[in-house]
Scaffold this active site. Structure first.
Site, PDB file in Angstrom:
ATOM      1  CB  SER A  56      -0.955   0.003   1.193  1.00 53.94           C
ATOM      2  OG  SER A  56      -2.017  -0.901   0.956  1.00 53.94           O
ATOM      3  N   GLY A 275       4.362   9.174   6.388  1.00 53.91           N
ATOM      4  CA  GLY A 275       4.790   7.930   5.767  1.00 53.91           C
ATOM      5  C   GLY A 275       3.611   7.032   5.439  1.00 53.91           C
ATOM      6  CG  HIS A 276       0.959   4.555   3.306  1.00 57.19           C
ATOM      7  ND1 HIS A 276       0.473   3.253   3.372  1.00 57.19           N
ATOM      8  CD2 HIS A 276      -0.114   5.334   3.037  1.00 57.19           C
ATOM      9  CE1 HIS A 276      -0.829   3.270   3.139  1.00 57.19           C
ATOM     10  NE2 HIS A 276      -1.213   4.526   2.945  1.00 57.19           N
ATOM     11  CG  ASP A 277       2.949   0.953   8.032  1.00 55.24           C
ATOM     12  OD1 ASP A 277       3.961   1.680   7.958  1.00 55.24           O
ATOM     13  OD2 ASP A 277       2.335   0.724   9.091  1.00 55.24           O
ATOM     14  N   GLY A 278       2.956  -0.899   3.989  1.00 55.84           N
ATOM     15  CA  GLY A 278       2.437  -1.704   2.900  1.00 55.84           C
ATOM     16  C   GLY A 278       2.523  -3.179   3.230  1.00 55.84           C
TER      17      GLY A 278
END
Length: 425
Positions: A56, A275-278
């Site tokens: 993601s 930020g972001h996680d995936g």
């Protein structure tokens, strides 16, 4: 300065992660640290230029292209989606901004494989005719993969080419990225990671999500490329709006306090980080940017245990560079529970059954529909324990005893977990 190679190795062993790459960019200085193997079945070693699926985090790339189209005057963020994509069978009130902020109300975990053709996004969007609306647009937050496929289709229509081609023309080529791809046959031209399950650390049998999910989560890249993409958002004010708070996020897990235009905004002991996680099929990736310190940190892993590695490692890295730690996860408290929340909760691709057993609550999560094709486990049982505030509605769950707790909150007609609204049936 700590020996990041030694620390990554020690923490990865403890977390049972077969392979990982840690990337750190600090005000112009880049450090890439690989660990372990890309595939436990073959023993191929991880290198600095190995490529991993970032799941993601791909959404931020799609959002970046949408912002570019806005700057070109070809759309406005508050345009109704149906004005740009008349064939989209979604609520006429849903705007581009709603999609970027997961506030459209679309029940969005639809993972239907619509084939490998260049029309796969168009065909996916047509399937939304049968998808429920969880709430009125703009009135709540619920993580929505489908919304980013719709955004990807908007990019295709406005650019007159596939989302993959626009990604190359708009981002990978201008930035100068050499290890960023979207398709599995492209990934295998590099040293590519294979996912490993969290329970036995064995390689998974399915390599990647369907192409139709591309704008929501199929980018494969190397740590250096991911950091270069993040630098764009650190240095180019054209994308500053993506870091501006749009939607408060109440649970605060991991310090997640607000949502920007797709970027998650974190509060780590008073420091603002985005930020972001995936997460894909047993590959997990993490990206954090501290704009004030000009610090970018990414972690790519080939394991469902990635979170067990990320939290302690992020604490060490950020403590060293800026003096703050990854926020502690919520913890359970010892109070009695009742059966008011017992029942079945269901949304696209998942069913959650809450039962009262021997004085405690248990949640059984079952994959349904298209998700069954790539679910690590068709079914998993979680103990549900209360946490503060002590109102009988706030709980925590975790995958196993080695994993951090994550919040789960019950409301009158739904439960909220993993950032998603799941209605009670």
């Amino acid at each position: 300065m700590p020996d990041w190679s030694a620390r990554l190795s020690e923490l990865a062993v403890a977390a049972e992660v077969p392979g990982a790459v840690l990337g750190i960019w600090s005000d112009g200085e880049l450090t890439i640290t690989p660990y372990g193997v890309l595939n436990s079945a073959t023993g191929v070693g991880t290198t600095a230029d190995s490529v991993f699926q970032i799941g993601s985090i791909s959404k931020a790339w799609t959002a970046t292209m949408i912002v570019q189209l806005g700057a070109e005057g070809r759309l406005q963020l508050d345009d109704p989606v149906v004005n740009l994509l008349p064939e989209a069978p979604i609520d006429a009130r849903v705007t581009v901004r709603h999609l970027l902020t997961h506030t459209s109300g679309i029940d969005g975990d639809l993972f239907t494989d619509t084939g490998r053709g260049d029309d796969c996004l168009q065909r996916y969007v047509a399937l939304l005719v049968g998808v429920d609306n969880l709430f009125d647009p703009g009135t709540a937050y619920s993580y929505c993969n489908a919304g980013f496929v719709v955004l990807g289709r908007i990019i295709e229509v406005l650019d007159g080419r596939t989302w993959d081609e626009s990604l190359h023309a708009r981002l990978t080529e201008p930035i100068g990225l050499t290890h960023t791809v979207t398709l599995p046959e492209e990934a295998i031209l590099f040293r590519a990671a294979r996912g490993h399950t969290a329970d036995h650390s064995s390689p998974v049998k399915t390599s990647q999500l369907p192409r139709s999910i591309g704008p929501a989560g199929t980018i494969t890249t190397a740590a250096e490329d991911l950091i270069a993409f993040a630098q764009l958002h650190l240095t180019d004010d054209s994308y500053k709006s993506m870091q501006e708070p749009q939607v408060p996020f109440a649970s605060g897990v991991g310090g997640f306090s607000n949502l920007g235009l797709t970027w998650r905004i974190y509060d780590w002991d008073g420091r603002t980080i985005f930020g972001h996680d995936g997460s894909t099929i047993s590959q997990q990736a993490y990206l954090r940017v501290d704009p004030e310190a000009r610090l970018i940190v990414c972690l790519l892993t080939n394991s469902g245990n990635g979170n067990r590695l990320f939290e302690p490692l992020a604490t060490e890295v950020f403590t060293e560079y800026v003096g703050v730690a990854h926020p502690e996860p919520p913890q359970p408290i010892d109070v009695p529970v009742d059966d008011r929340h017992v029942g079945r909760y269901e949304r696209t691709s998942v069913r959650l059954d809450v039962v009262h057993k021997d004085g405690r609550l248990v949640l059984v999560e079952s994959a349904t529909g298209d998700r069954l094709a790539f679910a690590e486990e068709p079914e998993h049982e979680y103990e549900v324990l209360p946490t503060g505030p002590d109102d009988g509605n706030h709980f925590v769950v975790r995958y196993s005893a080695d994993f951090p707790w994550s919040p789960l909150t019950f409301h009158d007609s739904y439960l909220f977990a993993s950032g998603r609204v799941t209605p009670k049936r």
